[in-house]
Design a protein around this motif. Sequence first.
Motif, PDB file in Angstrom:
ATOM      1  N   GLU A 154       0.836  -1.415   0.033  1.00 16.01           N
ATOM      2  CA  GLU A 154       0.108   0.128  -0.084  1.00 16.01           C
ATOM      3  C   GLU A 154       1.026   1.260  -0.028  1.00 16.01           C
ATOM      4  O   GLU A 154       0.356   2.384  -0.509  1.00 16.01           O
ATOM      5  CB  GLU A 154      -0.973  -0.167   1.175  1.00 16.01           C
ATOM      6  CG  GLU A 154      -1.867  -1.018   1.076  1.00 16.01           C
ATOM      7  CD  GLU A 154      -2.884  -1.157   2.489  1.00 16.01           C
ATOM      8  OE1 GLU A 154      -2.087  -0.484   3.620  1.00 16.01           O
ATOM      9  OE2 GLU A 154      -3.983  -1.513   2.407  1.00 16.01           O
ATOM     10  N   TYR A 309      -7.500   3.793  -4.646  1.00 14.33           N
ATOM     11  CA  TYR A 309      -6.720   4.804  -4.436  1.00 14.33           C
ATOM     12  C   TYR A 309      -7.599   6.094  -4.922  1.00 14.33           C
ATOM     13  O   TYR A 309      -7.879   5.968  -6.087  1.00 14.33           O
ATOM     14  CB  TYR A 309      -5.496   4.970  -5.082  1.00 14.33           C
ATOM     15  CG  TYR A 309      -4.578   4.207  -4.334  1.00 14.33           C
ATOM     16  CD1 TYR A 309      -3.647   4.355  -3.098  1.00 14.33           C
ATOM     17  CD2 TYR A 309      -4.275   2.667  -4.514  1.00 14.33           C
ATOM     18  CE1 TYR A 309      -2.930   3.890  -2.379  1.00 14.33           C
ATOM     19  CE2 TYR A 309      -3.306   1.670  -3.793  1.00 14.33           C
ATOM     20  CZ  TYR A 309      -2.763   2.391  -2.580  1.00 14.33           C
ATOM     21  OH  TYR A 309      -1.834   1.594  -2.023  1.00 14.33           O
ATOM     22  N   ARG A 313      -2.183   7.985  -7.006  1.00 12.96           N
ATOM     23  CA  ARG A 313      -1.876   7.142  -7.945  1.00 12.96           C
ATOM     24  C   ARG A 313      -2.595   7.468  -9.189  1.00 12.96           C
ATOM     25  O   ARG A 313      -3.699   7.667  -9.352  1.00 12.96           O
ATOM     26  CB  ARG A 313      -2.487   5.425  -7.777  1.00 12.96           C
ATOM     27  CG  ARG A 313      -1.667   4.900  -6.451  1.00 12.96           C
ATOM     28  CD  ARG A 313      -0.510   4.467  -6.510  1.00 12.96           C
ATOM     29  NE  ARG A 313       0.144   4.170  -5.172  1.00 12.96           N
ATOM     30  CZ  ARG A 313       0.093   2.804  -4.850  1.00 12.96           C
ATOM     31  NH1 ARG A 313      -0.324   1.803  -5.463  1.00 12.96           N
ATOM     32  NH2 ARG A 313       0.864   2.647  -3.620  1.00 12.96           N
ATOM     33  N   ARG A 347      -7.874   4.438  -0.228  1.00 14.51           N
ATOM     34  CA  ARG A 347      -6.617   4.338   0.097  1.00 14.51           C
ATOM     35  C   ARG A 347      -6.234   5.678  -0.285  1.00 14.51           C
ATOM     36  O   ARG A 347      -6.831   6.388  -1.410  1.00 14.51           O
ATOM     37  CB  ARG A 347      -5.742   3.389  -0.505  1.00 14.51           C
ATOM     38  CG  ARG A 347      -6.261   1.889   0.052  1.00 14.51           C
ATOM     39  CD  ARG A 347      -5.159   0.974  -0.881  1.00 14.51           C
ATOM     40  NE  ARG A 347      -5.153  -0.396  -0.344  1.00 14.51           N
ATOM     41  CZ  ARG A 347      -5.746  -1.410  -1.035  1.00 14.51           C
ATOM     42  NH1 ARG A 347      -6.170  -1.287  -2.266  1.00 14.51           N
ATOM     43  NH2 ARG A 347      -5.678  -2.546  -0.418  1.00 14.51           N
ATOM     44  N   ASP A 349      -1.875   7.590  -0.952  1.00 10.90           N
ATOM     45  CA  ASP A 349      -0.594   7.370  -0.801  1.00 10.90           C
ATOM     46  C   ASP A 349      -0.032   8.827  -1.524  1.00 10.90           C
ATOM     47  O   ASP A 349       0.529   8.518  -2.873  1.00 10.90           O
ATOM     48  CB  ASP A 349      -0.234   6.063  -1.557  1.00 10.90           C
ATOM     49  CG  ASP A 349       1.440   6.065  -1.332  1.00 10.90           C
ATOM     50  OD1 ASP A 349       1.857   6.408  -0.404  1.00 10.90           O
ATOM     51  OD2 ASP A 349       1.852   5.032  -1.995  1.00 10.90           O
ATOM     52  N   ASP A 356      -1.303  12.334   4.396  1.00 17.08           N
ATOM     53  CA  ASP A 356      -2.018  10.926   4.149  1.00 17.08           C
ATOM     54  C   ASP A 356      -2.698  10.601   5.698  1.00 17.08           C
ATOM     55  O   ASP A 356      -4.105  10.310   5.545  1.00 17.08           O
ATOM     56  CB  ASP A 356      -0.949   9.698   3.988  1.00 17.08           C
ATOM     57  CG  ASP A 356      -0.488   9.503   2.616  1.00 17.08           C
ATOM     58  OD1 ASP A 356      -0.865  10.581   1.685  1.00 17.08           O
ATOM     59  OD2 ASP A 356       0.347   8.787   2.477  1.00 17.08           O
TER      60      ASP A 356
END
Length: 378
Positions: A154, A309, A313, A347, A349, A356
């Motif tokens: 992750e 995500y 990403r 998610r 990132d 985050d």
Amino acid sequence: MRRKLCFVVNPLAGIGGPLALKGSDGEAGIAALKRGAQLVSPGKAVRFLSRLRFLGLSERLEIITAGGLMGEEEAREAGVKARTVYQPGDWPTSRRDTVETVKRCLREGAEIVVFTGGDGTARDVLDALGDAVERVPVLGVPAGVKMYSSVYAENPEAAADVLRDWLARRSLCDAEVLDIDEDAFRRGELRTRLYGIAKTPCSPRMVGASKQPSQSTPEEEENKRAIARYLAESMEPCTLYILGPGSTVKALADEIGVEKTLLGVDVVHNQRLLARDVDEEALYRLVEKHIEKGGRVKLIVTPIGGQGYILGRGNQQISPRILRLVGKDGLIVVATRGKMQRLRKLRVDTGDPEVDAALRGYVRVVIDYGEELVARVE
């Protein structure tokens, strides 16, 4: 007995993201360097190695790596011992350096390959493994622009946790390595093919599912249009709207008559296109200027199918410094009912652990006209 770990870093991975280059392979990475882009992959490699040290794993592993920014310098910064078995040639490094590093590691008896990079690096590692692919697992520390393969943890810290669990249990799962056509991607077309199957540690901290294509059933398309109508009616005057990639967000642009890039980031003000396919610097200037004038900013994003995500990403133009200006209150997440039913979780990132952490927790997701559900961002 210490386990032998091959650690290889693609220092150019992810460099094209903030510049809206939609990849870093080949000439795109060189172009990004010429434009003064900052390297992002080495920092993520340091985060992974620092977590290894924190977990006490660095003393249980013999880390084999390449010289310079392909692993040696990151290990030094993280305070982790590593043995260099390959020295890359001219800067910038190339796929040949990645392949040769992995091959040298295999000759040294490496039992697992951990790489920092994106899908291009994953393909290079797979090529280097050759016949060893069935017995030597791979683990990706996510650092690329495109990460649709399912060999990634992750985030960098999660990759260290996955490695810890693998050392204890040694369980392996099959993982897809996908090949992305970057030239088509830059034209707004997502073309993927299965490049190969790798072994990777089994863990809930792995992303797992590769990116799933958006559904194109009549029901799904009508769902997108309903979301778009609702958002269009809710848009506030004098508010800057950042539109992230994805077909669900593009439906909003179609609804208000704006020509949006499917895989890029665009900016709308008073339902008119202000900027198209912006890079990070241009987007930051627009947001900063608008806020300085007392204006509000909203960010509309949709999760990547199969992965979940919403940030970090495929939309690295929306950087941590921009997210600090927008804030979690300015975030609008949209997704069809079908996509949300297929996702385990959302998610983030972004590359900044503090950002985050600020984004994690519960968010509302618009799933239809006037309908929302609450989902957790992890």
